[in-house]
Design an enzyme around this catalytic site. Structure first.
Site, PDB file in Angstrom:
ATOM      1  N   ASP A 102      54.486  73.877  70.641  1.00  0.00           N
ATOM      2  CA  ASP A 102      53.432  74.340  70.717  1.00  0.00           C
ATOM      3  C   ASP A 102      53.323  75.474  71.843  1.00  0.00           C
ATOM      4  O   ASP A 102      53.791  74.887  72.784  1.00  0.00           O
ATOM      5  CB  ASP A 102      51.989  73.780  70.838  1.00  0.00           C
ATOM      6  CG  ASP A 102      51.668  72.606  69.600  1.00  0.00           C
ATOM      7  OD1 ASP A 102      52.372  72.911  68.626  1.00  0.00           O
ATOM      8  OD2 ASP A 102      51.292  71.731  69.831  1.00  0.00           O
TER       9      ASP A 102
HETATM   10  N1  URA Z   1      53.583  67.439  69.426  1.00  0.00           N
HETATM   11  C1  URA Z   1      52.599  68.265  69.710  1.00  0.00           C
HETATM   12  O1  URA Z   1      51.360  68.049  69.423  1.00  0.00           O
HETATM   13  N2  URA Z   1      52.951  69.624  69.908  1.00  0.00           N
HETATM   14  C2  URA Z   1      54.228  69.734  70.203  1.00  0.00           C
HETATM   15  O2  URA Z   1      54.667  70.929  70.595  1.00  0.00           O
HETATM   16  C3  URA Z   1      55.017  68.898  70.216  1.00  0.00           C
HETATM   17  C4  URA Z   1      54.887  67.518  69.535  1.00  0.00           C
END
Ligand code: URA
Length: 238
Positions: A102
């Site tokens: 993310d």
């Molecule tokens: N889990 C998440 O919530 N976000 C990420 O970027 C990777 C794993």
């Protein structure tokens, strides 16, 4: 150098399964003859795809220490991407991130032109581990460890069992390492929210046998070493 037809095609930017489909569709020729066997060992210069020479380049394998605010994509109209962290010579066709973090999540992102390796590393079937350091609200305890280990029911799927190691816990908040083999949308955030401990921050430290190099500052990259590449490939059966 003699190598399998599907390997040469893979080195031109497509995945091994796409390469096999091209062979099956009769699009690959050698000396004017259609190649029927993707495992045939040939020189790259002998191959043609749809009549054009196959440009098989050395594969690139890189790790990036992604800062917050950077998107895990090859291009974005508004925001900086992990691709922008690489020198121009590495930003070639077929280069891209393995899976996604993310925008607000930091840490290890692998980038490669090796489509088959990328595909296998993100396939839950291959069970390549991803490990994250998470900081969350509230006091994590053994009940949370058990809940992660059993597989948490989220609104639209049940997460596969994950390992939660509590590194520090107290009323002010907790930190833990979480290790899992799948990577659905916002999965780690959603797992912590499901046990009542919303995340404050999340950083990936490892994919399979490759750890984020502690010498890399946020925004820096380095090429993977030969043993890291070999280790990743061996883990996913390549
Ligand atoms: N889990 C998440 O919530 N976000 C990420 O970027 C990777 C794993």
């Amino acid at each position: 150098m003699l190598q399998r037809v599907d390997k040469w095609l893979g080195m031109s930017g497509m995945s091994r399964s796409e390469a096999r489909r091209c062979v099956a569709a009769g699009r690959v020729t050698r000396g004017g003859e259609v190649v029927r066997d993707a495992g045939l060992r040939v020189e790259a210069e002998e191959l043609r795809l749809d009549g054009a020479p196959v440009r098989a380049e050395e594969q690139l394998y890189v790790m990036v220490n992604k800062p917050a605010g950077v998107v895990t994509a090859t291009e974005d109209s508004r925001l900086p991407t992990v691709m922008d962290l690489l020198p121009k010579a590495m930003r070639r066709k077929g280069m891209g991130p393995v899976g996604r973090l993310d925008r607000d999540v930091t840490g290890l992102v692998l980038m490669t032109t090796d489509g088959e390796l990328a595909h296998r590393l993100i396939s839950p079937k291959r069970k390549a581990e991803k490990a994250y350091i998470a900081a969350c609200e509230g006091t994590l305890d053994e009940g949370d460890v058990r809940a992660f280990a059993q597989g948490l029911a989220l609104s639209d799927f049940t997460a596969k069992p994950a390992r939660l190691e509590i590194l520090a816990s107290g009323r002010e908040g907790s930190t833990a390492r979480v290790t899992l083999t799948e990577g659905k949308f916002h999965q780690v955030k959603r797992m912590f929210a499901a046990v009542g401990h919303p995340l404050r921050s999340l950083s990936r430290e490892r994919i399979g046998c490759v750890r984020l190099d502690p010498a890399l500052e946020a925004g820096q990259y380095r090429a993977l070493k030969a043993d890291e590449i070999a280790g990743l490939k061996a883990q996913v059966g390549l």
